[in-house]
Write a protein that holds these residues in place. Structure first.
Motif, PDB file in Angstrom:
ATOM      1  N   MET A  32       0.839  -1.200   0.000  1.00 55.32           N
ATOM      2  CA  MET A  32       0.000   0.000   0.000  1.00 55.32           C
ATOM      3  C   MET A  32       0.870   1.244   0.000  1.00 55.32           C
ATOM      4  O   MET A  32       1.897   1.287   0.669  1.00 55.32           O
ATOM      5  N   ASP A  33       0.461   2.266  -0.731  1.00 58.15           N
ATOM      6  CA  ASP A  33       1.109   3.565  -0.644  1.00 58.15           C
ATOM      7  C   ASP A  33       0.662   4.252   0.640  1.00 58.15           C
ATOM      8  O   ASP A  33      -0.528   4.232   0.991  1.00 58.15           O
ATOM      9  N   VAL A  34       1.610   4.868   1.350  1.00 59.59           N
ATOM     10  CA  VAL A  34       1.302   5.524   2.619  1.00 59.59           C
ATOM     11  C   VAL A  34       1.999   6.877   2.694  1.00 59.59           C
ATOM     12  O   VAL A  34       3.013   7.111   2.031  1.00 59.59           O
ATOM     13  N   VAL A  35       1.430   7.756   3.502  1.00 63.29           N
ATOM     14  CA  VAL A  35       2.071   9.009   3.901  1.00 63.29           C
ATOM     15  C   VAL A  35       2.446   8.873   5.370  1.00 63.29           C
ATOM     16  O   VAL A  35       1.650   8.387   6.183  1.00 63.29           O
ATOM     17  N   ILE A  36       3.664   9.281   5.708  1.00 66.17           N
ATOM     18  CA  ILE A  36       4.103   9.295   7.104  1.00 66.17           C
ATOM     19  C   ILE A  36       3.785  10.656   7.702  1.00 66.17           C
ATOM     20  O   ILE A  36       4.105  11.699   7.123  1.00 66.17           O
ATOM     21  N   GLY A  37       3.150  10.647   8.881  1.00 69.20           N
ATOM     22  CA  GLY A  37       2.906  11.870   9.624  1.00 69.20           C
ATOM     23  C   GLY A  37       3.789  11.907  10.851  1.00 69.20           C
ATOM     24  O   GLY A  37       3.838  10.945  11.616  1.00 69.20           O
ATOM     25  N   ILE A  38       4.498  13.019  11.037  1.00 68.93           N
ATOM     26  CA  ILE A  38       5.374  13.209  12.196  1.00 68.93           C
ATOM     27  C   ILE A  38       4.794  14.352  13.024  1.00 68.93           C
ATOM     28  O   ILE A  38       4.714  15.491  12.556  1.00 68.93           O
ATOM     29  N   ASP A  39       4.397  14.041  14.253  1.00 73.89           N
ATOM     30  CA  ASP A  39       3.757  15.017  15.139  1.00 73.89           C
ATOM     31  C   ASP A  39       4.665  15.293  16.333  1.00 73.89           C
ATOM     32  O   ASP A  39       4.829  14.446  17.212  1.00 73.89           O
ATOM     33  N   THR A  40       5.250  16.483  16.388  1.00 72.23           N
ATOM     34  CA  THR A  40       6.116  16.875  17.490  1.00 72.23           C
ATOM     35  C   THR A  40       5.266  17.488  18.593  1.00 72.23           C
ATOM     36  O   THR A  40       4.684  18.569  18.422  1.00 72.23           O
ATOM     37  N   GLY A  41       5.182  16.796  19.734  1.00 73.12           N
ATOM     38  CA  GLY A  41       4.398  17.262  20.866  1.00 73.12           C
ATOM     39  C   GLY A  41       5.271  17.749  22.000  1.00 73.12           C
ATOM     40  O   GLY A  41       6.502  17.748  21.913  1.00 73.12           O
ATOM     41  N   THR A  42       4.630  18.134  23.098  1.00 75.18           N
ATOM     42  CA  THR A  42       5.358  18.733  24.214  1.00 75.18           C
ATOM     43  C   THR A  42       6.251  17.734  24.934  1.00 75.18           C
ATOM     44  O   THR A  42       7.325  18.106  25.428  1.00 75.18           O
ATOM     45  N   THR A  43       5.837  16.478  25.002  1.00 80.63           N
ATOM     46  CA  THR A  43       6.648  15.481  25.709  1.00 80.63           C
ATOM     47  C   THR A  43       6.963  14.255  24.863  1.00 80.63           C
ATOM     48  O   THR A  43       7.598  13.332  25.356  1.00 80.63           O
ATOM     49  N   ALA A  44       6.513  14.225  23.613  1.00 80.27           N
ATOM     50  CA  ALA A  44       6.812  13.084  22.746  1.00 80.27           C
ATOM     51  C   ALA A  44       6.594  13.479  21.300  1.00 80.27           C
ATOM     52  O   ALA A  44       5.764  14.342  20.983  1.00 80.27           O
ATOM     53  N   THR A  45       7.352  12.834  20.422  1.00 78.85           N
ATOM     54  CA  THR A  45       7.121  12.931  18.988  1.00 78.85           C
ATOM     55  C   THR A  45       6.534  11.607  18.524  1.00 78.85           C
ATOM     56  O   THR A  45       7.099  10.540  18.804  1.00 78.85           O
TER      57      THR A  45
END
Length: 520
Positions: free
Chosen positions: A1-14
């Motif tokens: 499957m084709d996928v997009v990676i999402g990277i979410d930088t939060g206050t205490t975790a990415t």
């Protein structure tokens, strides 16, 4: 499957996830780091930890995709709002990340408001004048170290910091993060000259603003480490709040997203920048024609975490000695179900970390009102949960005052996994509350925006329709009526508390804390 990676930088975790065009998650990882509290009102992060976490999250998710035979077609970014740090001309950090929770700029925010500029700036920028905002933070630097302020080549937020680690390209920031600085005119689409003057910075020290669907290039070394083709598009993405709406499907008119994590927020999407005359709502961009309005609160799951530290002594159950913090929180919430709605006349003002919406006035403190000998731990914990949900209801009431109809609520975040949290929230809002199928709503929102940027999801309403939501919890009519009667008391008590705190600090100022790491 084709996928997009999402990277979410939060206050205490990415957090990193991968999602296909159907909106389903194919992989997920989480990389944690500590929030440092080195002094009164301070809340900081190590910028190198944030950059390293972004690279690790990307490489780990990409590896999981390869293992499953999925092909990564793009990477899309999310980052938390209101952070500030100094950087050199090449994008290297020169100091810690000052987060949204840092309150050192309270005096500067009050001075701006006292000068009669608060509502004018908020009407143009969409960001309330508050110690959280980069506008106030820069004004603090202007007052305390003007030489450093002037001589620092770049003043940046978390997105610019992450891009310095991942991207090979110009110094840019997306419209969404720029709209949360208090320095950007949403209507003229430029850095606001008056705000820059108050902050003491020049436009040349800030990043160029680009659309949230802007395509950049991954650094060759990062692409190679992640095992991705060198030409894999890097979508600059948006801020965590607006992306959370997309990630839980709360994009159509009347649908509200509520985040219940360490802190909380209530947001809805509109088709143009909008602010309210009372200055109670923020406005941040999702795309150039979709905007999130709402309010963020400082205290949500963190209140139960505090209760676990303060009240858990003697909590005797088999195996309780080895519980971690999450298990202790869950046990306390379960115990709180034994207390009735209204906590037998106990009212909690849950402002342990101060408060933001809907008043945006620094200095609030927490309190219990109506405490009697008959009240036990279950009452204390339930009252804290009720206080958080009542605060979100006050934000929703600000929507109603501006004519924004709310017909449906979608919740996400760790606390949304609790039956008690969701039932109290539904009754406090007097609305059905559905819980998103995935707790990674923000990172999924980044993926969906990535697909939109690639042209595969032309309509964001279509993207939102891909998100699964469980059966809605309906409000209890008698509980809803009780909470509606109590809510004016919450607001009255909170506003009185603001004046009380000033006198408390004059008579007995809070002690200087030692350097510590905050609980994640």
């Amino acid at each position: 499957m084709d996928v997009v990676i999402g990277i979410d930088t939060g206050t205490t975790a990415t957090k990193g996830v991968a999602a296909g065009l159907d909106g389903r998650l194919r992989a997920r990882v989480s990389v944690h780091y500590p929030l440092s509290v080195p002094g009164p009102g301070r809340a900081e992060l190590d910028p190198v930890h944030i950059q390293d976490a972004a690279v690790k999250a990307l490489t780990d998710v990409a590896a999981a995709c390869r293992a499953d035979g999925d092909r990564v077609v793009a990477v899309s970014l999310s980052a938390f709002l209101h952070a500030l740090l100094p950087m050199d001309a090449d994008g290297r950090p020169l100091g810690p990340v000052v987060t949204w929770a840092d309150g050192r700029a309270a005096e500067q925010a009050e001075q701006i408001v006292a000068a009669g500029l608060g509502h004018k700036l908020q009407a143009r920028s969409g960001t309330p004048v508050h110690p959280m905002s980069p506008l106030a933070k820069l004004a603090w630097w202007k007052a305390h170290d003007p030489h450093v302020l002037d001589e620092t080549p770049r003043w940046a937020g978390v997105k610019e910091l992450v891009l310095a680690a991942l991207a090979d390209g110009p110094y840019v920031v997306d419209l969404s993060l720029a709209s949360g600085t208090g320095l950007y005119d949403l209507h003229e689409r430029r850095w606001d000259p008056e705000a820059l003057s108050i902050a003491g910075v020049k436009e040349s020290q800030l990043a160029s603003v680009v659309p949230t669907v802007e395509r950049l290039r991954l650094r060759p070394a990062v692409a190679a480490a992640a095992g991705l083709p060198a030409d894999t598009p890097l979508i600059i993405g948006a801020a965590d709040g607006p992306l959370a709406n997309l990630g839980v499907g709360a994009v159509p008119a009347g649908v509200v997203a509520i985040s219940l994590g360490t802190s909380g927020a209530l947001r809805t999407i509109v088709d143009r920048p909008a602010t309210d005359a009372a200055g109670r709502l923020f406005c941040y961009a999702l795309t150039e024609d979709r905007w999130a309005i709402g309010g963020a609160i400082n205290n949500a799951g963190s209140v139960v975490r505090w209760a676990g530290q303060a009240f858990a002594g003697g909590f005797e159950r088999p195996g309780a000695e080895g519980e971690d913090a999450d298990e202790r929180d869950a046990a306390l919430v379960l115990e709180a179900q034994d207390a009735p709605a209204g906590s037998d006349g106990l009212l909690c003002l849950p402002y342990l970390l101060g408060e933001r919406a809907p008043w945006w006035r620094p200095g609030l403190r927490g309190a219990y009102l109506g405490l009697r000998r008959e009240h036990g731990r279950a009452h204390l914990v339930r009252a804290a949960i009720e206080g958080v949900c009542q605060q979100l209801a006050l934000v929703r009431d600000s929507f109603a005052a501006e004519g924004h109809e709310v017909t449906e609520v979608r919740a996400t975040g760790g606390a949304a996994a609790s039956d008690l949290w969701v039932s109290v929230l539904a009754s406090a809002l007097n609305l059905p509350v559905g819980v998103a199928d995935t707790p990674e709503g923000t990172a999924l929102g980044a993926c969906l925006l990535g697909w939109h940027a690639l042209g595969d999801l032309s309509d964001l309403d279509e993207a939102a329709s891909l998100v699964g939501v469980g059966a809605a919890r309906m409000p209890d009519p008698s509980d809803a009526a009780l909470y509606a009667r109590l809510r004016p008391l919450v607001e009255k008590s909170a506003l009185a508390m603001m004046e009380t705190v000033k006198e408390l600090d004059r008579l007995a100022p809070p002690p200087l804390p030692s350097t510590e790491k905050a609980a994640s």
